[in-house]
Design a protein around this motif. Structure first.
Motif, PDB file in Angstrom:
ATOM      1  N   THR A  19       0.827  -1.214   0.000  1.00 17.24           N
ATOM      2  CA  THR A  19       0.000   0.000   0.000  1.00 17.24           C
ATOM      3  C   THR A  19       0.860   1.262   0.000  1.00 17.24           C
ATOM      4  O   THR A  19       1.815   1.368   0.763  1.00 17.24           O
ATOM      5  N   PRO A 154      -3.450   1.300  -3.924  1.00 16.97           N
ATOM      6  CA  PRO A 154      -4.437   1.892  -3.002  1.00 16.97           C
ATOM      7  C   PRO A 154      -4.675   1.066  -1.733  1.00 16.97           C
ATOM      8  O   PRO A 154      -4.454  -0.147  -1.717  1.00 16.97           O
ATOM      9  N   GLU A 155      -5.122   1.745  -0.695  1.00 13.02           N
ATOM     10  CA  GLU A 155      -5.687   1.040   0.460  1.00 13.02           C
ATOM     11  C   GLU A 155      -6.926   0.294  -0.045  1.00 13.02           C
ATOM     12  O   GLU A 155      -7.595   0.780  -0.966  1.00 13.02           O
ATOM     13  N   ALA A 187     -14.216   6.937   0.114  1.00  6.83           N
ATOM     14  CA  ALA A 187     -13.214   6.005  -0.443  1.00  6.83           C
ATOM     15  C   ALA A 187     -12.246   6.697  -1.403  1.00  6.83           C
ATOM     16  O   ALA A 187     -11.722   6.066  -2.314  1.00  6.83           O
ATOM     17  N   LYS A 190      -9.170   5.044  -2.752  1.00  2.34           N
ATOM     18  CA  LYS A 190      -9.086   3.702  -2.182  1.00  2.34           C
ATOM     19  C   LYS A 190      -9.738   2.710  -3.146  1.00  2.34           C
ATOM     20  O   LYS A 190     -10.518   3.099  -4.017  1.00  2.34           O
TER      21      LYS A 190
END
Ligand SMILES: CC(C)[C@H](C(=O)O)[C@@H](O)C(=O)O
Ligand code: SF4
Length: 417
Positions: A19, A154-155, A187, A190
């Motif tokens: 990440t 991305p997370e 988000a 994300k």
């Protein structure tokens, strides 16, 4: 690692990624739409002469199809000429429809691949286990020149659905509910993965609607682990090999949420924000001027099917317009073959040829000042579908069709057997 991370690692030629890392990945398919002529300009400004691999590029003339202004007609001409000059065979002209649906119809959206389009709703392709994301003109031009693009890993957020969907409640209601609970900026950058029992009830069409709307939470991409439903769909369409990645047991998500959908009511996002969500019953009785069924969110065969079911043998309300825009040529043909077009036109629907039409408020079904619209699309900010004083309610295709019938917002579940 998560499946998404394995996918990015493979495309970056690395063993692993984590990440936050920046990776430079090979892009499997790059799409440009007709609002992004700047991509072509940037390509030349950045020194491009020949597109890196024309077989991995697809052009969509969808947002203004057919062209409604001279500027757009001129832009489309330049796009066509660029494709012809560069040997880009995948020119999806004005007869094809909205980019995301066209990709699905043609089996061009595969698990384990990176799809980048100059369109924010490219998250839709998470429904196939692809890494789909939207970019701007210079990023896309970079892919045209190099075949690659950088991404920040991305997370990943997991959203889990439990329970069986009640009658008259659909993927659109689920995702509106989620966005209402978590917020339109929840988000940002994300990845959102959907999991859980409820997915087994959701067709590819419904999964596309779910993934499509993660954009409205700011998501970079979305993901559904390919399963039998995905395979069933893909085996009829896809002719080349692809790889399915799976998430390692014990993977630590950045956040996890579970929603039980078994008591969910049909939802609406009220003006002027996608996260202004409540049960449809909060607005029942509210008069509507236009009902709109279409877009890459809610213009698929199943969406026209539910509308046809609700309106079969009936007429829409006298003071209401019902604009129907099949998302693609494939959708249009199938809906014709199944009799839905006939049913809807007999009921009083106005058909527009496949494309984005009034979804983004540029043509073909715009709202006047003070008008109210209920729509199966994805955005309801001021001016999104015409006049800034037009009011837009986002709902499921069933909610749209039931409202067209009654001329006001009603609970669609009463219209479903
Ligand atoms: C044209 C494009 C930039 C835009 C997007 O990226 O989403 C459009 O498709 C939309 O839905 O507003
Ligand atoms: S149908 Fe609407 S949301 Fe989808 S790509 Fe077109 S304008 Fe954007």
């Amino acid at each position: 690692m998560h499946a998404i991370e394995k996918l990015l690692a493979q495309k970056a030629g690395k063993e692993s990624v984590s990440t936050g890392e920046i990776v430079n990945c090979t892009v499997d398919l790059a799409g440009i739409n007709d609002l992004y002529l700047q991509t072509v300009r940037s390509f030349f400004e950045m020194g491009g002469t020949k597109v890196h691999d024309p077989s991995k590029v697809i052009m969509f003339l969808d947002h203004y199809a057919p062209a409604s202004t001279i500027v757009q007609a001129d832009n489309q001409k330049q796009f066509r000429e660029f494709c012809w000059d560069q040997g880009i065979d995948l020119l999806m002209d004005i007869n094809e429809g909205v980019c995301h649906q066209v990709l699905a119809d043609r089996g061009l959206s595969h698990p384990g691949e990176i799809i980048v389009v100059t369109d924010s709703h490219t998250t839709t392709h998470g429904a196939f286990g692809a890494f789909g994301t939207g970019v701007g003109a210079t990023d896309l031009a970079t892919i045209l020149i190099t075949g690659k693009l950088w991404f920040r890993v991305p997370e990943i957020i997991r959203i889990n659905f439990e329970g069986e969907l009640p009658k008259g409640v659909y993927a659109k209601d689920i995702i509106l509910h989620v966005i209402g609970e978590l917020g339109a900026d929840y988000a940002v950058y994300k990845a959102v993965e959907f999991t859980g029992f409820t997915l087994k009830q959701l067709s590819i069409s419904e999964r596309m609607a779910l993934c499509n709307m993660t954009t409205e939470m700011g998501a970079k991409t979305s993901y559904i682990q390919p399963d039998e439903i995905t395979m069933e769909f893909l085996k009829k369409k896809v002719t080349r090999n692809y790889e399915i990645f799976t998430t390692d047991p014990g993977y630590q998500y950045a956040a996890e949420h579970t929603f039980d959908v078994s008591n969910l009511k049909p939802q609406l996002a009220a003006p002027f924000s996608v996260d202004n969500v409540s049960d449809v019953t909060a607005f029942t009785g509210r008069k509507i001027d236009q009902a709109y069924l279409g877009s890459c969110t809610g213009g698929r065969v199943e969406d026209l099917a539910v509308a046809a079911k609700i309106l079969a043998g009936k007429k829409i309300s006298k003071r209401t317009r019902f604009v129907v825009v099949p998302a693609s040529r494939g959708v249009f043909l199938e809906a014709m073959a199944k009799g839905y077009v006939q049913t809807l036109v007999e009921a009083g629907a106005t058909f527009v040829t496949p494309g984005c039409a009034a979804c983004l408020g540029t043509h073909q079904g715009m709202l006047a000042s003070g008008e109210t619209c209920i729509t199966s699309t994805n955005r309801n900010f001021p001016g999104r579908m015409g006049h800034t004083k037009g009011e837009i309610f986002l709902g499921s295709p069933a909610a749209v069709a039931a409202a067209a019938l009654e001329g006001k917002i009603v609970d669609p579940s009463q219209y479903i057997d």
